[in-house]
Write a protein that holds these residues in place. Structure first.
Motif, mmCIF file in Angstrom:
data_model
loop_
_atom_site.group_PDB
_atom_site.id
_atom_site.type_symbol
_atom_site.label_atom_id
_atom_site.label_comp_id
_atom_site.label_asym_id
_atom_site.label_seq_id
_atom_site.Cartn_x
_atom_site.Cartn_y
_atom_site.Cartn_z
ATOM 1 N N LEU A 189 0.830 -1.203 0.000
ATOM 2 C CA LEU A 189 0.000 0.000 0.000
ATOM 3 C C LEU A 189 0.865 1.253 0.000
ATOM 4 C CD1 LEU A 189 -3.021 -0.670 2.410
ATOM 5 C CD2 LEU A 189 -3.119 -0.051 -0.010
ATOM 6 N N VAL A 190 1.932 1.233 0.788
ATOM 7 C CA VAL A 190 2.829 2.381 0.867
ATOM 8 C C VAL A 190 3.462 2.661 -0.494
ATOM 9 C CG1 VAL A 190 4.950 3.282 1.889
ATOM 10 C CG2 VAL A 190 3.316 2.054 3.320
ATOM 11 N N GLU A 191 3.959 1.609 -1.141
ATOM 12 C CA GLU A 191 4.581 1.778 -2.449
ATOM 13 C C GLU A 191 3.575 2.279 -3.486
ATOM 14 O OE1 GLU A 191 6.289 -2.015 -3.279
ATOM 15 O OE2 GLU A 191 7.809 -1.836 -1.703
ATOM 16 N N SER A 192 2.359 1.797 -3.396
ATOM 17 C CA SER A 192 1.317 2.256 -4.322
ATOM 18 C C SER A 192 1.026 3.738 -4.118
ATOM 19 C CB SER A 192 0.039 1.441 -4.127
ATOM 20 O OG SER A 192 0.253 0.081 -4.429
ATOM 21 N N TYR A 193 0.941 4.131 -2.866
ATOM 22 C CA TYR A 193 0.659 5.527 -2.543
ATOM 23 C C TYR A 193 1.789 6.442 -2.998
ATOM 24 C CZ TYR A 193 -0.496 9.630 0.329
ATOM 25 O OH TYR A 193 -0.784 10.892 0.767
ATOM 26 N N GLN A 194 3.012 5.970 -2.886
ATOM 27 C CA GLN A 194 4.164 6.779 -3.288
ATOM 28 C C GLN A 194 4.152 7.103 -4.776
ATOM 29 O OE1 GLN A 194 7.382 4.377 -1.783
ATOM 30 N NE2 GLN A 194 7.424 5.425 0.207
ATOM 31 N N LEU A 195 3.424 6.324 -5.556
ATOM 32 C CA LEU A 195 3.307 6.600 -6.983
ATOM 33 C C LEU A 195 2.595 7.924 -7.248
ATOM 34 C CD1 LEU A 195 2.231 3.069 -8.314
ATOM 35 C CD2 LEU A 195 4.482 4.148 -8.575
ATOM 36 N N VAL A 196 1.721 8.333 -6.317
ATOM 37 C CA VAL A 196 0.902 9.530 -6.554
ATOM 38 C C VAL A 196 1.059 10.602 -5.485
ATOM 39 C CG1 VAL A 196 -0.836 8.151 -7.766
ATOM 40 C CG2 VAL A 196 -1.136 8.634 -5.324
ATOM 41 N N SER A 197 1.721 10.295 -4.385
ATOM 42 C CA SER A 197 1.731 11.219 -3.241
ATOM 43 C C SER A 197 2.314 12.584 -3.586
ATOM 44 C CB SER A 197 2.490 10.607 -2.061
ATOM 45 O OG SER A 197 3.838 10.342 -2.405
ATOM 46 N N GLY A 198 3.370 12.619 -4.401
ATOM 47 C CA GLY A 198 3.958 13.900 -4.770
ATOM 48 C C GLY A 198 3.004 14.752 -5.578
ATOM 49 N N ARG A 199 2.333 14.135 -6.541
ATOM 50 C CA ARG A 199 1.379 14.881 -7.363
ATOM 51 C C ARG A 199 0.201 15.378 -6.535
ATOM 52 N NH1 ARG A 199 1.031 10.517 -12.114
ATOM 53 N NH2 ARG A 199 2.076 9.308 -10.488
ATOM 54 N N VAL A 200 -0.282 14.533 -5.642
ATOM 55 C CA VAL A 200 -1.394 14.950 -4.780
ATOM 56 C C VAL A 200 -0.976 16.134 -3.911
ATOM 57 C CG1 VAL A 200 -2.909 14.264 -2.891
ATOM 58 C CG2 VAL A 200 -2.461 12.670 -4.750
ATOM 59 N N ALA A 201 0.224 16.056 -3.337
ATOM 60 C CA ALA A 201 0.699 17.137 -2.474
ATOM 61 C C ALA A 201 0.846 18.440 -3.255
ATOM 62 C CB ALA A 201 2.034 16.744 -1.837
ATOM 63 N N ALA A 202 1.362 18.348 -4.485
ATOM 64 C CA ALA A 202 1.523 19.545 -5.312
ATOM 65 C C ALA A 202 0.172 20.151 -5.680
ATOM 66 C CB ALA A 202 2.313 19.201 -6.577
ATOM 67 N N LEU A 203 -0.797 19.307 -5.999
ATOM 68 C CA LEU A 203 -2.133 19.808 -6.334
ATOM 69 C C LEU A 203 -2.776 20.473 -5.126
ATOM 70 C CD1 LEU A 203 -3.474 16.864 -8.540
ATOM 71 C CD2 LEU A 203 -2.749 19.126 -9.308
ATOM 72 N N ARG A 204 -2.557 19.912 -3.935
ATOM 73 C CA ARG A 204 -3.099 20.527 -2.722
ATOM 74 C C ARG A 204 -2.570 21.946 -2.566
ATOM 75 N NH1 ARG A 204 -1.948 15.399 0.229
ATOM 76 N NH2 ARG A 204 -3.955 14.346 0.544
ATOM 77 N N THR A 205 -1.251 22.078 -2.621
ATOM 78 C CA THR A 205 -0.635 23.376 -2.353
ATOM 79 C C THR A 205 -1.018 24.415 -3.387
ATOM 80 O OG1 THR A 205 1.267 22.289 -1.311
ATOM 81 C CG2 THR A 205 1.554 24.580 -1.969
ATOM 82 N N THR A 206 -0.994 24.022 -4.662
ATOM 83 C CA THR A 206 -1.188 25.007 -5.713
ATOM 84 C C THR A 206 -2.648 25.273 -6.066
ATOM 85 O OG1 THR A 206 -0.916 23.284 -7.398
ATOM 86 C CG2 THR A 206 1.053 24.505 -6.748
#
Length: 221
Positions: free
Chosen positions: A151-168
């Protein structure tokens, strides 16, 4: 271009990678913005080689798009990307949260409480970046304590993009209205009570609302 400070000790390319990744997540580079290898190398005080290596790795994380003979750019999601991304989150986040509840409920709650406290502070200061980081920390807590590396590895596939979308895209709205903060507080409350069905219902709604916010901000509906 803004000057970057590198923290030690890591390999040079890894240090560039981590700092550049955070710069994208924090909105120092806008979505779709070009990233000049030469300018980044000069700002970091390094050669172009570790910058190129970092950009290649960031492309693997979905944060950068490299167009041969054209250049490197921060990702920009399409309507289909947003829909697929949020559908993926709706599938895996409730499962990670359920596992975290049973594996390490206390630590997960502590992380969520800290994130909510940080959100409250960021809300008071109208700090988009701090709010986005705290928002990400709350959702990251499910995976940090789920005790399932797949699950962690799967989440890491998208976590950066999700975080960037949150901030911007969503944080500038979230710091002007209590809606997002209230939803996160309710998520914490349902989790503390162990009402996982109510928690999952709200989390699904929360992620679906995020998808709509991203789409409106990018005008890709």
């Amino acid at each position: 271009m803004k000057s970057f400070k590198l923290d030690a000790p890591k390999s040079l390319s890894q240090r560039v990678l981590l700092r550049l990744r955070q710069a994208i997540i924090d909105g120092e580079f806008a979505l779709g913005a070009p990233i000049s290898e030469e300018m980044v190398a000069q700002s970091f005080g390094v050669s172009r080689t570790p910058v190129r290596e970092a950009l290649n790795q960031l492309q693997g994380q979905g944060l950068v798009v490299i167009r041969p003979q054209v250049g490197s750019f921060v990702f920009t999601p399409s309507a289909a990307d947003i829909s697929a991304l949020c559908s993926f989150r709706i599938i895996i986040e409730p499962r990670a949260a359920e596992l975290a509840y049973h594996h390490d409920r206390a630590a997960t709650i502590a992380a969520m409480e800290q994130a909510v406290a940080d959100m409250k502070e960021a809300l008071a200061g109208k700090d988009n970046v701090a709010y986005g980081r705290a928002d990400s920390a709350l959702h990251d807590a499910f995976f940090a304590h789920c005790n399932n590396h797949y699950l962690v590895e799967s989440y890491q596939l998208v976590s950066g993009r999700v975080a960037a979308l949150r901030t911007t895209l969503s944080s500038p709205i979230d710091v002007r209205t209590p809606a997002s903060f209230d939803e996160h507080r309710r998520l914490l409350r349902w989790f503390e009570r162990g009402d996982l069905p109510a928690f999952e219902t709200l989390l699904t709604q929360h992620i679906s609302n995020s998808a709509k916010t991203y789409a409106r901000a990018l005008k890709v509906e």
